[in-house]
Scaffold this active site. Structure first.
Site, mmCIF file in Angstrom:
data_model
loop_
_atom_site.group_PDB
_atom_site.id
_atom_site.type_symbol
_atom_site.label_atom_id
_atom_site.label_comp_id
_atom_site.label_asym_id
_atom_site.label_seq_id
_atom_site.Cartn_x
_atom_site.Cartn_y
_atom_site.Cartn_z
ATOM 1 N N ASP A 1 1.170 -12.797 7.275
ATOM 2 C CA ASP A 1 -0.043 -12.803 6.476
ATOM 3 C C ASP A 1 0.063 -13.795 5.319
ATOM 4 O O ASP A 1 0.744 -14.806 5.446
ATOM 5 C CB ASP A 1 -0.321 -11.368 5.979
ATOM 6 C CG ASP A 1 -1.806 -11.069 5.903
ATOM 7 O OD1 ASP A 1 -2.479 -11.730 5.090
ATOM 8 O OD2 ASP A 1 -2.295 -10.183 6.639
ATOM 9 N N HIS B 1 -4.271 -10.122 0.789
ATOM 10 C CA HIS B 1 -4.525 -9.514 2.090
ATOM 11 C C HIS B 1 -3.258 -8.877 2.667
ATOM 12 O O HIS B 1 -3.265 -7.721 3.104
ATOM 13 C CB HIS B 1 -5.070 -10.594 3.021
ATOM 14 C CG HIS B 1 -5.621 -10.089 4.295
ATOM 15 N ND1 HIS B 1 -4.902 -10.088 5.460
ATOM 16 C CD2 HIS B 1 -6.830 -9.552 4.593
ATOM 17 C CE1 HIS B 1 -5.659 -9.593 6.431
ATOM 18 N NE2 HIS B 1 -6.820 -9.261 5.934
ATOM 19 N N SER C 1 -9.085 -6.347 10.263
ATOM 20 C CA SER C 1 -7.838 -6.638 9.548
ATOM 21 C C SER C 1 -7.153 -5.381 9.058
ATOM 22 O O SER C 1 -5.939 -5.355 8.909
ATOM 23 C CB SER C 1 -8.113 -7.464 8.295
ATOM 24 O OG SER C 1 -8.478 -8.742 8.600
#
Ligand SMILES: *[C@@H]1O[C@H](CO)[C@@H](O)[C@H](O)[C@H]1NC(C)=O
Ligand SMILES: *[C@@H]1O[C@H](CO)[C@@H](O)[C@H](O)[C@H]1NC(C)=O
Ligand SMILES: *[C@@H]1O[C@H](CO)[C@@H](O)[C@H](O)[C@H]1NC(C)=O
Ligand SMILES: *[C@@H]1O[C@H](CO)[C@@H](O)[C@H](O)[C@H]1NC(C)=O
Length: 890
Positions: free
Chosen positions: A201, A239, A411
């Site tokens: 990520d 994220h 996600s």
């Protein structure tokens, strides 16, 4: 250990072990390449490097015999855009080994030959940007203050995390049925201890009090900045931290709790800047003996127009991961299905989610509804909870004691699934990557049973393009995992490639032949027989991959569906309203899990249709199908997969894995313009308010299609291989579009390579003859049934052809006594030809015997024996456990 010792970096880890971290690259001063070296072809890696004028940096991630090499950038005035010193040198070497010098005995030619045959291919590495997405805006006031149930649980279990009550995906006070259902497991002491999940990520805030205790530094690395720790540095690098929090946020007094709160998380930072294929590949194998799960919440753009998959090196890394990771039990790759639902995007147009090696996870919201952003497709395996219907996922955020309340999209569904897998691996670390997939299929829970998207599979399970096999239920999954009997090793069965009306497509994507797509579509069938299964040691069906060659003036109009012998239909491509591409499907591979456990014997029908518009047209050129599943007898030989270098040419050039031609083609480079963003890029800002629904079929148009039996000639009694049924209208046509060809970089680079090879590499003599052979390719005339035997002939002819080319390129042998016809003699020392001919005979045991060992790899024998655990069997073509030696499919 083959990496230079100077690269060793001391890391802080439990016992301060030594780790090998990738060296820092400097693309401003050096050019980088990945060189695939064949240690058995005569020249050592050093010799090859010297001949090409490059310096070996290190092994390319965990890919054996792939080396990252570099050379100083030429000074500005010397560097011309259209030339590349290293690739030019390789071409020169190859040229010297063939054509006019073919019979030369000079020392120099001899040297060139050894080098040329030892360098299987070289690909230049370019940086590309994995584009960052704007994070979904925080929507205050949506969250519910926590109700009794979660509070009661917190009190009883001593959960002090202040936001636990908002983590409805753990305990849903409002819709109690809809949550990951893991709290009962915690009470049983199942908390993921000992399991490591890597978040591939944009970084991971290991300083967060919620993650520090569970951070696994040894398996972490920053591939963007080439430093050891995946520190989030950009303003929107949150994220990865949020996803990590869902999995392993500590049970403490900060924010919330992770699903596997005693497990560990590593951060592999690849989304925060430019990255090359070699580094993306390395990230997916990083520390892959200790790390079990790779949680990947990114992919090609979810814009409803893209159709992209992983590049060759990245595919290789995934196959390396499932075959050799976790001591052969296989890395578990979890991919988010994508957030392009509103644009009509489908996960079958994404090569990562479409891969059989990943678990594809889509989303349902806190009411159990299908949020409109979540992508549907036949490759969806399960769904997990995420944002929609007014709620988000609450999880750890970057910063001191920070908490995120706006996380969501697919996600966030993928890490919820990864967390459940971590719980299962905590109690059953011996489960293979396929055991995890089987458990998903077996324990997925049907929701909204009235949703018309549900259909019964032949194995009697409900399946939906929106929900896959249903909601992943932590409790059910782990319970089933506890007494799960591991599945037998994987193998596969390649069906013959069908050319429809003499359809062909070359590396330039230029096509000939094919059946015009008419009203009602073009259908074709492939037969699977009992003896095919038996002969291939193939027992039970899991995934099916289907490769299609279709030209069309508007790709978004094309629909592709597969119907099984038992009448179960998989929609592979439905309409995509915004996809205007005119490049069709040039050897694109779809995947379906809908036929899991189905008896595959009988005729499989594919139907390609379009919207029947006056001014749009296309042709169906060919297709093939591969069945994946478990072996009958793990002790007998069976095929193990390897990634083909080029599998998009019709008819296939490299029959049965003989990549003598394709290996000479320089790999397409990644380029800066290619971006593979996280799904949040196309995650609607109001995804938390996404309208959920449970009453719409995912692909409404596709439901109307008629009974396949109607337009197919009845299958012939015996071993019919293929039949085609169409109603051709002669005035429909197709054309291949050159501009789209050139705009597609992959093909552009393959084209350059092919021109180079075909121009200077091939001896005219051999080339002419190969062209003559080519015309012998068997194709399947419309309306005719073609017997198995003629298909077999096709395979053999192609074998002869590729062997010739193999020799023509000087890769087989420098022995002038070689048989002039094929360049092959008994015992000719090309391991590849021996090996592959083993497979052509369908006798992998022969192939296994012919498989050479790597000379410069002292730890190979023992090492590989250990690795040849579940998916790789000794005695198979990959007897040494190396994916390099496996067979391939198309
Ligand atoms: C969750 O797990 C419990 C076992 O603790 C089970 O009784 C319950 O039915 C499960 N809930 C759902 C929604 O499946
Ligand atoms: C990770 O794996 C390496 C060998 O691959 C081993 O030396 C090391 O101790 C492992 N680290 C942990 C934390 O298990
Ligand atoms: C395919 O090629 C063969 C041989 O060249 C020819 O006889 C046949 O008519 C062709 N079929 C179609 C449908 O064009
Ligand atoms: C076909 O017609 C539609 C409008 O009717 C137009 O948008 C489209 O561009 C046309 N396609 C081609 C290939 O001319």
């Amino acid at each position: 250990m083959r990496l230079p010792l100077s690269l060793v970096v001391v890391l802080f880890c439990y016992e301060s072990v030594f780790a090998l971290k990738p060296t820092k690259r400097d693309y401003s001063t050096d050019d980088y390449y990945v060189l695939e070296h064949d240690p058995n072809a005569g020249a050592s890696l050093d010799e090859c490097a010297r001949a090409l004028g490059v310096e070996v940096v290190e092994q390319a991630g965990e890919l054996r015999n792939h080396w990252l090499v570099r050379t100083a950038k030429p000074s500005l005035d010397l560097s011309r855009r259209d030339s590349d010193r290293v690739l030019d040198t390789l071409e020169e070497l190859r040229a010297q080994t063939s054509s006019s010098n073919f019979w030369s005995r000079s020392e120099h030619t001899h040297h060139s030959r050894r080098i040329a045959s030892s360098v299987k291919h070289v690909s230049r590495q370019e940086l590309r940007q994995r584009a960052k997405r704007a994070p979904p805006p925080i929507r205050p006031g949506d969250e519910d203050d926590g109700a009794e149930t979660s509070q009661a649980f917190a009190t009883r279990m001593g959960v002090e995390d202040p936001e636990f009550g908002k983590q409805w995906h753990l305990i849903n006070d409002e819709s109690p049925r809809h949550m990951m259902n893991v709290t009962a497991l915690w009470e049983m002491g199942i908390t993921g201890r000992g399991v490591i999940t890597a978040l591939v990520d944009d970084g991971l805030d290991y300083n967060s009090d919620d993650l520090a205790a569970n951070f696994y530094a040894y398996g972490s690395y920053d591939f963007n900045d080439h430093v050891d720790l995946p520190t989030p540095t950009l303003f929107d690098d949150h994220h990865g931290t949020r996803c990590a929090g869902q999995i392993a946020a500590a049970k403490n007094d900060v924010c919330g709790v992770g699903i596997a709160y005693d497990s560990q998380v590593a951060g592999l930072r690849i989304l925060s800047g430019p990255i090359s294929d070699v580094d993306e590949a390395a990230s997916l194998n990083y520390d892959f003996q200790n790390t079990s799960i790779y949680s990947c919440s990114w992919g090609p753009p979810d814009d409803g127009r893209s159709m992209e998959g992983p590049a060759y090196l990245i595919k290789k890394a995934m196959v390396n991961g499932i075959q050799n990771g976790r001591e052969g039990k296989g890395s578990v790759y979890v991919f988010a299905s994508g957030n392009g639902g509103r644009s009509g995007d489908q996960c079958n147009f994404d090569g990562y989610t479409n891969s059989i090696f990943s678990v594809t996870v889509a989303a349902v919201d806190y009411k159990g509804l299908h949020p409109d952003y979540s992508e549907a497709c036949a490759a969806n395996m399960v769904v997990a909870y995420s944002s929609g219907s007014g709620n988000h996922i609450t999880t750890t955020d970057v910063g001191k004691d920070k908490c995120a309340h706006s996380h969501g999209g697919t996600s966030a569904a993928a890490p919820n699934a990864a967390g459940v897998f971590a719980l299962a691996l905590g109690v059953r670390p011996d489960l293979s990557w396929r055991d995890i997939q089987h458990l998903c299929v077996q324990t997925g829970q049907q929701i909204n049973p009235d949703d018309p998207d549900w259909e019964q599979t032949a194995a009697g399970r409900p399946f939906s393009y929106k929900y896959g096999y249903g909601v992943l239920n932590g409790y059910e999954f782990v319970q089933a995992a506890q007494d799960w009997q591991s599945v037998k090793p994987q193998t596969f069965l390649n069906l013959p490639t069908v050319q429809i009306a003499n359809g062909t497509m070359d590396v330039f994507e230029s096509a000939t032949g094919g059946e015009p797509i008419v009203s009602g579509g073009v259908s074709s069938t492939l037969a699977v027989t009992q003896s095919m299964l038996q002969d291939n040691n193939f027992e039970k069906l899991e995934h099916i991959t289907i490769t299609v060659w279709i030209t069309h003036t508007r790709r978004g109009d094309v629909e592709v569906e597969l119907v099984s012998p038992n009448g179960v239909k998989s929609v592979l491509a439905a309409r995509r309203p915004t996809d205007n591409a005119n490049s069709g499907f040039p050897g694109w591979t779809f995947m379906t899990v809908k036929h899991w456990d189905e008896n595959p014997i009988g005729d499989w029908l594919i139907r390609v249709s379009d919207q029947n518009k006056e001014n749009e047209s296309g042709a169906f050129l060919g297709w093939t199908m591969t069945l994946w599943g478990s072996v009958i007898d793990p002790d007998a030989s069976f095929k193990v997969y390897d990634v083909p270098l080029l599998d998009t040419v019709l008819p296939p050039v490299a029959e049965e894995g003989d990549d003598s031609i394709t290996s000479s083609i320089p790999l397409p480079s990644a380029t800066t313009s290619k971006t593979i963003p996280k799904p949040t890029e196309h995650l609607p800002p109001d995804h938390g308010d996404a309208d959920g629904e449970s009453h719409l079929p995912a692909f409404p148009g596709a439901q109307q299609s008629a009974d396949p039996a109607e337009d197919v000639a009845s299958p012939s009694e015996t071993d019919t291989a293929a039949s085609i049924s169409v109603t051709p209208t002669p005035d429909e046509g197709w054309f291949s579009d050159l501009s789209s060809l050139m705009s597609n970089q992959l093909w552009f680079f393959i084209a350059i390579g092919a021109v180079a090879i075909f121009g200077i590499g091939a001896g005219v003599f051999f080339w002419r003859r190969s062209m003559r052979r080519r015309s012998n390719y068997t194709s399947l005339p419309a309306g005719d049934d073609v017997a198995m035997s003629s298909i077999g002939v096709t395979g053999h002819r192609s074998t002869a052809r590729t062997k010739e080319l193999f020799d023509a390129f000087g890769e087989v042998s420098d022995d002038e006594d070689a048989d002039e016809e094929t360049g092959l003699r008994p015992g000719a020392r090309s391991p590849r030809v021996e090996f592959h001919s083993g497979f052509l005979d369908d006798d992998p045991s022969t192939a296994g015997l012919a498989t050479p060992r790597y000379r410069d790899d002292p730890d190979t024998p023992q090492h590989d024996k250990e690795r040849s655990g579940t998916p790789v069997s000794a005695g198979s073509g990959s007897g040494d456990g190396s994916w390099e030696h496996a067979s391939e499919t198309r």
